[in-house]
Design an enzyme around this catalytic site. Structure first.
Site, short mmCIF file in Angstrom:
data_model
loop_
_atom_site.label_atom_id
_atom_site.label_comp_id
_atom_site.label_asym_id
_atom_site.label_seq_id
_atom_site.Cartn_x
_atom_site.Cartn_y
_atom_site.Cartn_z
CD GLU A 1 -2.70 1.37 2.44
OE1 GLU A 1 -2.74 0.44 3.26
OE2 GLU A 1 -3.46 2.35 2.51
CG ASP B 1 -3.53 -2.57 4.20
OD1 ASP B 1 -4.72 -2.31 3.94
OD2 ASP B 1 -2.79 -1.80 4.86
CB ILE C 1 -1.49 -0.37 9.59
CG1 ILE C 1 -0.15 -0.52 10.30
CG2 ILE C 1 -2.62 -0.14 10.60
CD1 ILE C 1 0.23 0.66 11.19
CG ASP C 2 -7.36 -2.86 6.33
OD1 ASP C 2 -7.36 -1.96 5.48
OD2 ASP C 2 -8.39 -3.43 6.72
CB THR D 1 -4.09 3.84 8.76
OG1 THR D 1 -3.29 2.81 8.19
CG2 THR D 1 -3.20 4.96 9.22
CG ASP E 1 -7.91 -2.31 1.65
OD1 ASP E 1 -8.05 -1.32 0.89
OD2 ASP E 1 -7.34 -2.26 2.76
O1 LIG Z 1 -5.83 2.74 4.61
P1 LIG Z 1 -6.14 1.46 5.30
O2 LIG Z 1 -5.12 0.39 5.00
O3 LIG Z 1 -6.41 1.66 6.73
O4 LIG Z 1 -7.46 0.87 4.60
C1 LIG Z 1 -8.75 1.42 4.76
C2 LIG Z 1 -8.93 2.55 3.75
O5 LIG Z 1 -8.02 3.59 4.04
C3 LIG Z 1 -10.33 3.09 3.83
O6 LIG Z 1 -10.49 4.10 2.84
C4 LIG Z 1 -11.31 2.00 3.56
O7 LIG Z 1 -12.57 2.51 3.66
C5 LIG Z 1 -11.15 0.85 4.52
O8 LIG Z 1 -11.46 1.25 5.81
C6 LIG Z 1 -9.74 0.32 4.48
O9 LIG Z 1 -9.62 -0.70 5.43
MG LIG Z 2 -3.21 0.26 5.17
MG LIG Z 3 -6.34 -1.04 3.95
#
Ligand SMILES: O=P(O)(O)O[C@H]1[C@H](O)[C@@H](O)[C@H](O)[C@H](O)[C@@H]1O
Ligand SMILES: [Mg+2]
Ligand SMILES: [Mg+2]
Length: 312
Positions: A107, A127, A129-130, A132, A257
Site C-alpha cells: 500500500e 497492507d 496496517i489496515d 490506519t 485490502d
Molecule cells: O488505509 P487502510 O489500510 O487503513 O485501509 C482502509 C482505507 O483507508 C479506507 O479508505 C477504507 O474505507 C477501509 O477502511 C480500508 O480498510
Molecule cells: Mg493500510
Molecule cells: Mg487497507
C-alpha cells in the site's frame, strides 16, 4: 486462544527446514521450498507470511497507544503514519531477502509511486496496517494483511487482527481458519434479515457522500437487520468468513485490502464478486462479498457505483 507459529504449523503442517538452494539456483524459483514436494509448492511462503504477520502485529500493537506522526494521502481522511511505512518495509525487506525473484505490491510503496501491476510472477500483496484511521485514534480494530498470488491467481492469505490476536489464514483448496478454528460463512440468501458491513472510502465530496448514503438507505429499505462500518475492510471481510456477518460491499478499497481476505472468504465457502455482479477484478477498487452468491448478487443489484478508478 493466542495464535502462535508452533500451533499454526501443527495445524497446517510445519515446513521442514528444506534446502531452498535448488530454488535459488533455478533463478526464477518455481516454488519456495526447493526440494519440498511439488504438491505443496507455496508452503514455505505461507509459513513466512505467518511469521512476518505475527512479528509486524507486535509492532502495531505496541505503537497503537504511543504518540504518532500522522500525514495524509489521497484526502484529508486518508491517513498514514510512520508505523505504516516501518511495518511495510519490515515485511517487504524480509520477503525480498528470502524470495529475491518475487514481486511486491504494498500500500505505502504504491502511494510513494511504485507501479501496482499483477503479473504471472509470484507476487506479495501487502497492507501493513489496515485500519490506519482506527490506529491513529487508538480504536482497537487494526490488522496486518498479506496476500500472495501466482499466475494472477490468489494462492493464500494471512490477516492478523493484532489487538485481539486473531490470526486468519487460508490457502487455496485447503480451508480457512482463525487461530485453530475452521471458518464457515453464513447461508443467508436475502438482504432482508441480513447483517451487512461496508466502509466509507477516502472520498468525502457531496456527490460521493450522497451515493454512499443512498446505497445504505436502499439496503435498509429492504429491511436488512443492520449495516456496520468498523474502519477496516480486511477485518470486515474476515467477519464474513467467520460467519459473524452475512455480506460486505465497498467502493474505494484496494487490492491490498482484498487479496488475503478473498482467499479466506472463498475457503470459508463464501463468494467475492464485482459490484456489477460479475467476477471479482482485484484492481477495480470495488467489491461485494457474501456467504451466498444469491445475497452477493442481490446486494450488487441495489448498489449505485462510486467511481474510484483502478489500482493498476
Ligand atoms: O488505509 P487502510 O489500510 O487503513 O485501509 C482502509 C482505507 O483507508 C479506507 O479508505 C477504507 O474505507 C477501509 O477502511 C480500508 O480498510
Ligand atoms: Mg493500510
Ligand atoms: Mg487497507
Amino acid at each position: 486462544m493466542k495464535p502462535c507459529e508452533g500451533a499454526w504449523n501443527k495445524q497446517h503442517g510445519a515446513a521442514g527446514d528444506t534446502d531452498r538452494s535448488a530454488c535459488a539456483e533455478a533463478g526464477e524459483p518455481r516454488c519456495c521450498e526447493g526440494a519440498q514436494a511439488a504438491g505443496d509448492p507455496w508452503k514455505q511462503c505461507m509459513d513466512t507470511a505467518v511469521q512476518l504477520a505475527l512479528r509486524a502485529g507486535q509492532v502495531v500493537r505496541k505503537a497503537l497507544t504511543e504518540e504518532k506522526r500522522v500525514s495524509t494521502k489521497t484526502s484529508v481522511v486518508d491517513l498514514v503514519t510512520e508505523t505504516d511505512h516501518f511495518v511495510e518495509e519490515l515485511i517487504i525487506s524480509a520477503l525480498r531477502e528470502k524470495f529475491p525473484s518475487h514481486r511486491f505490491i504494498g500500500e505505502e510503496s504504491t502511494s510513494a509511486g511504485s507501479k501496482c501491476v499483477l503479473t504471472d510472477s509470484p507476487t506479495w500483496i501487502i497492507d501493513p496496517i489496515d485500519g490506519t484511521c482506527n490506529f491513529v485514534h487508538r480504536f482497537p480494530l487494526v490488522a496486518v494483511s498479506i496476500g500472495f498470488a501466482v499466475n494472477r491467481e490468489l494462492e493464500f492469505g494471512v490477516i492478523y487482527h493484532c489487538i485481539d490476536e486473531k490470526l486468519y489464514t487460508a490457502r487455496k483448496g485447503r480451508g480457512a481458519f482463525c487461530n485453530q478454528a475452521r471458518l464457515h460463512v453464513t447461508k443467508e440468501t436475502g438482504i432482508k434479515n441480513s447483517l451487512i458491513l461496508t466502509e466509507i472510502g477516502p472520498k468525502r465530496d457531496p456527490a460521493t457522500l450522497k451515493l454512499f448514503l443512498g446505497n445504505m438507505e436502499r439496503l435498509l429499505t429492504f429491511q436488512a437487520h443492520g449495516i456496520r462500518v468498523i474502519g477496516s475492510a480486511t477485518l470486515s471481510l474476515c467477519h464474513i468468513a467467520s460467519g459473524a456477518s452475512d455480506a460486505f460491499y465497498q467502493f474505494g478499497l484496494h487490492c491490498w485490502d482484498l487479496a488475503a481476505a478473498t482467499v479466506i472468504i472463498r475457503e470459508a465457502g463464501g463468494f467475492v464478486i464485482d459490484t456489477s455482479g460479475g467476477p471479482l477484478d482485484l484492481m477495480s477498487c470495488r467489491v461485494v462479498a457474501a456467504g451466498t452468491m444469491e445475497l452477493a448478487q442481490s446486494i450488487a443489484q441495489e448498489l449505485q457505483t462510486i467511481d474510484y478508478g483502478r489500482d493498476d
